[in-house]
Write an enzyme that holds these catalytic residues in place. Structure first.
Site, mmCIF file in Angstrom:
data_model
loop_
_atom_site.group_PDB
_atom_site.id
_atom_site.type_symbol
_atom_site.label_atom_id
_atom_site.label_comp_id
_atom_site.label_asym_id
_atom_site.label_seq_id
_atom_site.Cartn_x
_atom_site.Cartn_y
_atom_site.Cartn_z
ATOM 1 N N ASP A 50 -53.663 -15.014 51.198
ATOM 2 C CA ASP A 50 -53.038 -15.779 52.289
ATOM 3 C C ASP A 50 -52.990 -17.274 51.960
ATOM 4 O OD1 ASP A 50 -51.827 -16.113 54.715
ATOM 5 O OD2 ASP A 50 -53.680 -16.071 55.885
ATOM 6 N N HIS A 67 -44.805 -18.805 47.472
ATOM 7 C CA HIS A 67 -44.886 -17.386 47.099
ATOM 8 C C HIS A 67 -44.762 -17.233 45.585
ATOM 9 C CE1 HIS A 67 -45.021 -16.380 51.240
ATOM 10 N NE2 HIS A 67 -43.771 -16.708 51.508
ATOM 11 N N LEU A 161 -57.952 0.385 35.460
ATOM 12 C CA LEU A 161 -58.033 -0.225 36.794
ATOM 13 C C LEU A 161 -57.088 0.463 37.779
ATOM 14 C CD1 LEU A 161 -58.830 -2.702 38.679
ATOM 15 C CD2 LEU A 161 -56.819 -3.848 37.734
HETATM 16 C C1 IPE Z 1 -49.393 -14.980 52.312
HETATM 17 O O1 IPE Z 1 -49.106 -16.331 52.526
HETATM 18 C C2 IPE Z 1 -48.233 -14.239 51.701
HETATM 19 C C3 IPE Z 1 -47.565 -13.304 52.628
HETATM 20 C C4 IPE Z 1 -47.911 -13.061 53.847
HETATM 21 C C5 IPE Z 1 -46.428 -12.598 52.110
HETATM 22 P P1 IPE Z 1 -48.384 -16.819 53.858
HETATM 23 O O2 IPE Z 1 -46.908 -16.783 53.651
HETATM 24 O O3 IPE Z 1 -48.882 -16.047 55.020
HETATM 25 O O4 IPE Z 1 -48.874 -18.312 53.921
HETATM 26 P P2 IPE Z 1 -49.310 -19.114 55.226
HETATM 27 O O5 IPE Z 1 -50.424 -18.337 55.863
HETATM 28 O O6 IPE Z 1 -48.107 -19.208 56.113
HETATM 29 O O7 IPE Z 1 -49.766 -20.424 54.709
HETATM 30 C C1 IPE Z 2 -51.620 -11.188 56.018
HETATM 31 O O1 IPE Z 2 -51.252 -12.516 56.090
HETATM 32 C C2 IPE Z 2 -50.606 -10.412 55.224
HETATM 33 C C3 IPE Z 2 -50.553 -10.733 53.809
HETATM 34 C C4 IPE Z 2 -51.328 -11.545 53.149
HETATM 35 C C5 IPE Z 2 -49.537 -10.040 53.091
HETATM 36 P P1 IPE Z 2 -50.431 -13.109 57.316
HETATM 37 O O2 IPE Z 2 -50.251 -14.545 57.039
HETATM 38 O O3 IPE Z 2 -49.205 -12.313 57.549
HETATM 39 O O4 IPE Z 2 -51.442 -12.853 58.514
HETATM 40 P P2 IPE Z 2 -51.585 -13.594 59.911
HETATM 41 O O5 IPE Z 2 -50.202 -13.632 60.519
HETATM 42 O O6 IPE Z 2 -52.090 -14.970 59.633
HETATM 43 O O7 IPE Z 2 -52.566 -12.777 60.666
HETATM 44 MG MG MG Z 3 -50.474 -16.329 56.292
#
Ligand code: IPE
Ligand code: IPE
Ligand code: MG
Length: 284
Positions: A50, A67, A161
């Site tokens: 995340d 990403h 793995l």
């Molecule tokens: C995690 O990073 C990747 C996905 C959920 C695909 P985020 O895109 O959620 O990044 P933040 O949390 O908005 O910074």
């Molecule tokens: C969780 O992250 C999903 C992934 C990392 C793919 P999100 O960014 O979507 O989660 P929330 O919305 O903060 O809970």
């Molecule tokens: Mg996120």
């Protein structure tokens, strides 16, 4: 000031700060962290990757750049897991809830996914990595669906793995799917309702045959599981790292493994006591 407000303020002042991982940069003077011995390592690590969006925004970049940077961290962590002999690694890459993001962001993620599988599959296969997709592959766009099915088929017989990538994954949806499969098995006369125990239930999950998750890591400072592996995480140790996913690297991963190795896993028992079931057996 009212008394209740004062006690609330005082309470906040004494509330412990969340226990995040902070890492001292590895420099010539600071020793590099060392990997715990194999018997102290988790068999199954799950990671909620995340913070890509915030990583990009904090640099004035579009979220998609976060990403893209995140896939670099992904490569490094998969290689490290393989080098360190971790048995299974489950990565949360795209949740069923993530479809609610903008069209631009979802298509950037889908594009990266294709690019990732095309560029990595040869090396992963060579390293004997077995890829399993956790989630509803049929609900993915066609080119991605094909790439995922191909990756699973190609690495099916690999014995290295176990790399699980959660895509179009929702934990509650996974539980509902398992219930549906069990109901169908009863209807078809394959099993009796009384046969449904924890083992039978687990055999209908995407992770069938894998050990439960021992260690869950979440980056970006959020402290929630966001519908990830609710069954498999039942007794997992959780480690939260405040860094954004693109900044996560081997050193931070190793630190998480050290924190895990220092935890006392009790599974409801008390150290030094003989379990009562064994006592009964001993008395008979
Ligand atoms: C995690 O990073 C990747 C996905 C959920 C695909 P985020 O895109 O959620 O990044 P933040 O949390 O908005 O910074
Ligand atoms: C969780 O992250 C999903 C992934 C990392 C793919 P999100 O960014 O979507 O989660 P929330 O919305 O903060 O809970
Ligand atoms: Mg996120």
């Amino acid at each position: 000031m009212r008394f209740d407000k004062l006690t609330r303020l005082l309470g906040n002042a004494f509330r412990p700060k969340p226990e995040y991982i902070t890492i001292t940069p590895v420099t010539a003077s600071a020793p590099a962290p060392t990997l715990p011995p194999p018997e102290a390592l988790p068999r199954h690590v799950a990671i909620i990757m995340d913070g890509n969006g915030r990583w990009a925004t904090s640099r004035g970049l579009p979220r998609s750049a976060g990403h893209a940077a995140g896939t670099e961290a992904l490569r490094d962590i998969i290689r490290a897991s393989d080098d360190w002999g971790i048995e299974a690694l489950s990565l949360y890459a795209f949740s069923t809830e993530n479809w609610s993001r903008s069209k631009e962001e979802v298509s950037a993620l889908m594009g990266l996914l294709l690019k990732y599988f095309n560029s990595e599959i040869d090396e992963l296969d060579e390293k004997n990595v077995k890829i399993t997709i956790l989630g509803d592959v049929d609900g993915m766009p066609e080119p991605q669906r094909q790439a995922l099915l191909n990756a699973m088929a190609r690495t099916e017989d690999n014995r290295g793995l176990r790399l699980n990538i959660a895509l179009n994954y929702g934990g509650r949806a996974e539980l509902a799917r398992a219930a549906r499969l069990l109901a169908q098995a009863v209807k078809d006369g394959e099993i009796e309702p009384g046969d449904i125990d924890e083992e039978e239930f687990a055999s209908k999950l995407y992770t069938a045959g894998l050990p439960d998750v021992d260690l869950l890591i979440r980056t970006s400072g959020e402290m929630r599981t966001s519908n990830f592996l609710p069954w498999q995480l039942a007794y997992a140790e959780m480690v939260f790292d405040e860094c954004y996913w693109p900044d996560f690297d081997r050193a931070r991963y190793m630190k998480c493994l050290c924190v895990y190795a220092s935890r006392d896993r009790r599974f409801g028992g008390v150290k030094g006591q003989t379990p009562s079931t064994e006592k009964e057996e001993a008395a008979n």
